[in-house]
Design an enzyme around this catalytic site. Structure first.
Site, mmCIF file in Angstrom:
data_model
loop_
_atom_site.group_PDB
_atom_site.id
_atom_site.type_symbol
_atom_site.label_atom_id
_atom_site.label_comp_id
_atom_site.label_asym_id
_atom_site.label_seq_id
_atom_site.Cartn_x
_atom_site.Cartn_y
_atom_site.Cartn_z
ATOM 1 N N ASP A 24 -6.487 -1.709 1.700
ATOM 2 C CA ASP A 24 -5.400 -1.161 3.118
ATOM 3 C C ASP A 24 -4.866 -1.398 4.053
ATOM 4 O O ASP A 24 -5.912 -1.405 4.572
ATOM 5 C CB ASP A 24 -5.292 0.646 2.776
ATOM 6 C CG ASP A 24 -4.276 1.230 2.294
ATOM 7 O OD1 ASP A 24 -2.941 0.969 2.682
ATOM 8 O OD2 ASP A 24 -4.490 2.790 2.309
ATOM 9 N N GLY A 27 0.374 -3.470 6.113
ATOM 10 C CA GLY A 27 1.784 -2.815 6.523
ATOM 11 C C GLY A 27 1.397 -2.559 8.216
ATOM 12 O O GLY A 27 2.326 -2.969 9.151
ATOM 13 N N ARG A 28 0.760 -1.349 8.264
ATOM 14 C CA ARG A 28 0.511 -1.017 9.853
ATOM 15 C C ARG A 28 -0.487 -2.115 10.467
ATOM 16 O O ARG A 28 0.149 -1.767 11.974
ATOM 17 C CB ARG A 28 -0.740 0.268 9.487
ATOM 18 C CG ARG A 28 0.003 0.888 9.184
ATOM 19 C CD ARG A 28 -0.764 2.765 8.861
ATOM 20 N NE ARG A 28 -1.728 2.490 7.501
ATOM 21 C CZ ARG A 28 -2.357 3.073 7.498
ATOM 22 N NH1 ARG A 28 -3.071 3.796 7.902
ATOM 23 N NH2 ARG A 28 -2.583 2.650 5.660
ATOM 24 N N HIS A 41 0.064 -8.865 4.954
ATOM 25 C CA HIS A 41 -0.054 -9.285 3.587
ATOM 26 C C HIS A 41 -0.789 -10.637 3.233
ATOM 27 O O HIS A 41 -1.574 -10.578 3.144
ATOM 28 C CB HIS A 41 0.872 -8.879 2.108
ATOM 29 C CG HIS A 41 1.407 -7.683 2.240
ATOM 30 N ND1 HIS A 41 0.493 -6.312 1.732
ATOM 31 C CD2 HIS A 41 2.825 -7.355 2.259
ATOM 32 C CE1 HIS A 41 1.410 -4.973 1.913
ATOM 33 N NE2 HIS A 41 2.134 -5.879 2.140
ATOM 34 N N SER A 69 0.060 -1.815 -7.074
ATOM 35 C CA SER A 69 -0.686 -0.655 -8.091
ATOM 36 C C SER A 69 0.802 -0.655 -9.327
ATOM 37 O O SER A 69 1.685 -0.598 -8.954
ATOM 38 C CB SER A 69 -1.051 0.289 -7.205
ATOM 39 O OG SER A 69 0.212 1.070 -7.604
ATOM 40 N N SER A 70 0.112 -0.273 -10.103
ATOM 41 C CA SER A 70 1.042 0.403 -11.113
ATOM 42 C C SER A 70 2.761 1.467 -10.212
ATOM 43 O O SER A 70 4.151 0.707 -10.556
ATOM 44 C CB SER A 70 1.231 1.636 -11.834
ATOM 45 O OG SER A 70 -0.357 1.020 -12.415
ATOM 46 N N LEU A 135 -20.059 -15.018 -9.474
ATOM 47 C CA LEU A 135 -19.840 -13.690 -8.373
ATOM 48 C C LEU A 135 -18.205 -13.532 -9.862
ATOM 49 O O LEU A 135 -17.711 -14.218 -9.798
ATOM 50 C CB LEU A 135 -19.319 -13.952 -7.304
ATOM 51 C CG LEU A 135 -18.347 -12.911 -7.312
ATOM 52 C CD1 LEU A 135 -18.683 -11.417 -7.040
ATOM 53 C CD2 LEU A 135 -18.187 -13.089 -5.967
ATOM 54 N N ARG A 192 -12.451 1.852 0.759
ATOM 55 C CA ARG A 192 -11.252 2.064 0.976
ATOM 56 C C ARG A 192 -10.872 2.052 2.366
ATOM 57 O O ARG A 192 -11.292 2.423 3.761
ATOM 58 C CB ARG A 192 -10.617 3.533 1.001
ATOM 59 C CG ARG A 192 -8.825 3.336 0.545
ATOM 60 C CD ARG A 192 -8.000 4.088 0.573
ATOM 61 N NE ARG A 192 -6.923 4.640 0.635
ATOM 62 C CZ ARG A 192 -5.515 4.373 -0.158
ATOM 63 N NH1 ARG A 192 -6.169 5.557 -1.421
ATOM 64 N NH2 ARG A 192 -4.298 4.377 0.192
ATOM 65 N N ILE A 199 -8.182 8.085 -3.852
ATOM 66 C CA ILE A 199 -8.995 6.952 -5.030
ATOM 67 C C ILE A 199 -7.503 6.006 -5.855
ATOM 68 O O ILE A 199 -6.905 5.459 -5.845
ATOM 69 C CB ILE A 199 -8.965 7.954 -6.228
ATOM 70 C CG1 ILE A 199 -10.225 8.235 -5.946
ATOM 71 C CG2 ILE A 199 -9.218 6.200 -7.723
ATOM 72 C CD1 ILE A 199 -11.609 7.197 -5.764
ATOM 73 N N SER A 200 -6.221 6.797 -5.223
ATOM 74 C CA SER A 200 -4.650 6.059 -5.023
ATOM 75 C C SER A 200 -5.053 5.750 -7.134
ATOM 76 O O SER A 200 -4.505 4.141 -7.262
ATOM 77 C CB SER A 200 -4.093 5.159 -4.329
ATOM 78 O OG SER A 200 -4.638 5.517 -3.393
ATOM 79 N N GLU A 211 -20.003 5.741 -5.057
ATOM 80 C CA GLU A 211 -20.562 6.008 -4.092
ATOM 81 C C GLU A 211 -18.975 5.360 -3.364
ATOM 82 O O GLU A 211 -18.928 4.852 -2.966
ATOM 83 C CB GLU A 211 -21.310 5.309 -3.132
ATOM 84 C CG GLU A 211 -23.178 6.031 -4.157
ATOM 85 C CD GLU A 211 -22.929 7.047 -3.369
ATOM 86 O OE1 GLU A 211 -22.628 7.402 -2.792
ATOM 87 O OE2 GLU A 211 -23.678 7.884 -4.713
#
Ligand code: FPP
Length: 254
Positions: A24, A27-28, A41, A69-70, A135, A192, A199-200, A211
């Site tokens: 996250d 944008g900011r 992005h 996300s959806s 990985l 995050r 948790i969005s 954790e």
């Protein structure tokens, strides 16, 4: 099948085996620099590269990134198309490098809403990296935790129609194999960036005993040093999985 943290106590290690990240703050990051949000992005993709490499070097086995996300379809159409373009570009340009690094790519989420070209690039990239095991990089795209639980429930009932008549028989072992990431252990560490503490609708089932680490840094500024700070914090957590501290001390003394 991976161990369920509510059914058994998973083994824990100093380096988290599965790291899940909400990236996250793109944008900011851009707005602060008087740039369009989309520039954030694009910069975020560079952070993805840094974190994939760092996780590989540190021995993380599973890295799961929430890319779209959806609910992200609600964004302005030009931002949605830029994100889709970045996704296409990353798939076109990065697969060779992922192969060199021993990375197996998985895309999890509802692919049906993506344009056919993106769907076929995803399928191709998954096939081309399928032999890797160092990985496992999972990109959650058009993913939502509630969508995941619902699609698992539908798949479970298709496989076991008898359970619909006897719902009291349903337990985790019926549902869990149908979740999108059933092949991976549950995340040990959730990160995050960007200062929000929620948790969005990410891996709502799988994060039961994970954790949770929140940092104010914006995703484009995140890299190996910031990952190490999160790992250091993780190392100092006491993972009790429902037990008491005393039980933990006694178990480790044995
Ligand atoms: C959240 O920042 C970020 C996203 C919704 C998209 C994340 C996508 C990338 C990092 C690039 C593509 C990734 C791959 C794997 C190719 P935000 O826009 O919500 O930031 P804000 O909260 O500051 O507005």
């Amino acid at each position: 099948m991976a161990i369920s943290s509510t059914q058994a106590i998973p083994a824990t290690q100093a380096v988290p085996q599965h790291v899940a990240i909400i990236m996250d703050g793109n944008g900011r990051w851009a707005t602060r620099r008087h740039l369009p949000r989309t520039a954030g992005h694009a910069k975020g993709v560079q952070a993805v590269r840094r974190v994939v490499e760092a996780c590989g070097r540190r021995g993380v086995r599973y890295l799961t990134l929430f890319a779209f996300s959806s609910e992200n379809w609600r964004r302005p159409p030009e931002e949605v198309s830029l994100l889709m373009r970045l996704f296409v570009q990353a798939l076109e340009r990065e697969v060779d490098k992922l192969n060199e690094q021993g990375v197996r790519l998985h895309v999890v989420g509802d692919m049906s809403r993506f344009e056919p070209r993106l769907q076929s690039l995803i399928a191709d990239a998954q096939v081309r990296t399928a032999h890797n095991d160092r990985l496992h990089l999972s990109v959650a795209a058009n993913y939502g935790g509630r969508w995941d639980v619902l699609q698992a429930m539908r798949a479970m009932l298709i496989q076991h129609p008898d359970l619909a008549r006897e719902p009291q028989r349903i337990d985790e072992s019926h549902l869990a194999p149908h979740l999108s990431m059933a092949w991976a252990p549950e995340p040990d560490l959730f990160i995050r960036t960007g200062g929000e503490q929620r948790i969005s609708n990410f891996l709502v089932w799988q994060l039961a005993y994970t954790e949770l680490y929140f940092t104010d840094q914006y995703w484009p500024d995140f890299g190996a040093a910031e990952l190490d700070a999160a790992f250091e914090w993780y190392r100092n957590r006491e993972r009790r999985f429902g037990r008491t501290s005393e039980q933990l001390r006694n178990d480790s003394a044995q």
